[in-house]
Motif scaffolding. Structure first.
Motif, PDB file in Angstrom:
ATOM      1  N   HIS A 188      34.988  43.761  42.425  1.00 45.19           N
ATOM      2  CA  HIS A 188      34.541  42.383  42.594  1.00 45.19           C
ATOM      3  C   HIS A 188      33.106  42.443  43.089  1.00 45.19           C
ATOM      4  O   HIS A 188      32.802  43.160  44.033  1.00 45.19           O
ATOM      5  N   HIS A 189      32.259  41.688  42.409  1.00 43.29           N
ATOM      6  CA  HIS A 189      30.838  41.784  42.670  1.00 43.29           C
ATOM      7  C   HIS A 189      30.366  40.518  43.375  1.00 43.29           C
ATOM      8  O   HIS A 189      30.599  39.416  42.885  1.00 43.29           O
ATOM      9  N   ILE A 190      29.738  40.671  44.511  1.00 45.87           N
ATOM     10  CA  ILE A 190      29.201  39.513  45.220  1.00 45.87           C
ATOM     11  C   ILE A 190      27.712  39.738  45.445  1.00 45.87           C
ATOM     12  O   ILE A 190      27.321  40.594  46.232  1.00 45.87           O
ATOM     13  N   ASP A 191      26.911  39.000  44.702  1.00 47.90           N
ATOM     14  CA  ASP A 191      25.462  39.130  44.848  1.00 47.90           C
ATOM     15  C   ASP A 191      24.965  37.881  45.565  1.00 47.90           C
ATOM     16  O   ASP A 191      24.850  36.807  44.972  1.00 47.90           O
ATOM     17  N   LEU A 192      24.681  38.025  46.852  1.00 49.26           N
ATOM     18  CA  LEU A 192      24.328  36.864  47.667  1.00 49.26           C
ATOM     19  C   LEU A 192      23.058  36.181  47.162  1.00 49.26           C
ATOM     20  O   LEU A 192      22.977  34.952  47.155  1.00 49.26           O
ATOM     21  N   ALA A 193      22.087  36.969  46.704  1.00 51.44           N
ATOM     22  CA  ALA A 193      20.827  36.384  46.238  1.00 51.44           C
ATOM     23  C   ALA A 193      21.075  35.514  45.009  1.00 51.44           C
ATOM     24  O   ALA A 193      20.530  34.411  44.896  1.00 51.44           O
TER      25      ALA A 193
END
Ligand code: ATP
Length: 212
Positions: A188-193
């Motif tokens: 699961h990928h979480i890219d805050l930007a």
């Protein structure tokens, strides 16, 4: 019950429902209407009713849902009775924040160890989580099968390969790097930007309509 029958979109909302129902239960509430739930978790009530029908929880008109029944169901389905240990890799700014964050408050997951390439960061941190050198990854992981990745992007794939080789089941990837894994490893990928950028874009182009 067979969890594979629950659609993935429904499954993703379970932790949200669980957290809210747990709060209600602590307040001593016995039942909740789909309208109340809907207002609290910001999911429309038709979706909630459809989701809940998969759990065999049929709300009664004028009564709503039984909080205890739902909680019992969620606990079982989300394996809340089972503690899942997680390893954190990369104790930088973001990683340190996660070490301080109390996941146990709402979830039965716990960061039980961390790894970093910087020898100055190894030891035990103020939260009591041991921080090992990344060289010792395979030796220390034990039965941990879930990892949070907060290393710099350029280290992400190399660490991922080691985790895969070790036998990891799931990776929560906070690096902007798109990592490659075999089909039996879930990422699961979480890219805050990117999330922030998307929010700003939506604010500009899809303004919300105020309720009457
Ligand atoms: P963040 O990105 O979390 O805000 P930061 O800016 O403090 O962190 P980064 O350069 O992104 O630092 O590195 C995050 C952490 O990952 C650092 O503590 C760094 O020592 C560690 N790190 C870098 N390379 C590796 C690696 N190959 N294996 C493990 N840890 C690493």
């Amino acid at each position: 019950m067979d969890n594979s029958k629950i659609p993935q979109a429904t499954a993703k909302r379970l932790p949200l429902y669980y957290r809210f129902l747990n709060n209600l239960n602590h307040q001593g509430k016995k039942r909740v209407s789909s309208k109340e739930l809907s207002d609290a978790v910001k999911v429309d009530s038709a979706t909630i009713r459809r989701d809940f029908s998969y759990f065999g929880a049929l709300g009664k008109k004028g009564y709503g849902y039984n909080v205890e029944y739902l909680l019992g169901f969620f606990r079982k389905t989300l394996d809340q009775d089972e503690l899942t240990n997680v390893a954190l890799i990369g104790v930088g700014n973001l990683g340190t924040a996660f070490l301080h964050y109390n996941f146990m408050k709402n979830n039965n997951t716990r960061i039980m160890m961390a790894f970093d390439a910087d020898p100055n960061k190894t030891g035990t941190n103020s939260d009591g989580v041991p921080i090992y050198h990344i060289d010792d990854l395979e030796e220390k992981m034990g039965d941990v099968r879930v990892a949070i990745l907060t290393v710099p992007s350029n280290a992400a794939q190399e660490i991922t390969n080691r985790l895969v080789e070790f036998g990891i089941d799931g990776i929560l990837n906070f690096t902007p790097a798109r990592i490659t894994v075999p089909s039996d490893v879930r990422v699961h990928h979480i890219d805050l930007a990117i999330e922030l950028q998307a929010l700003v874009y939506f604010l500009k182009h899809y303004p919300l309509i105020e309720d009457e």
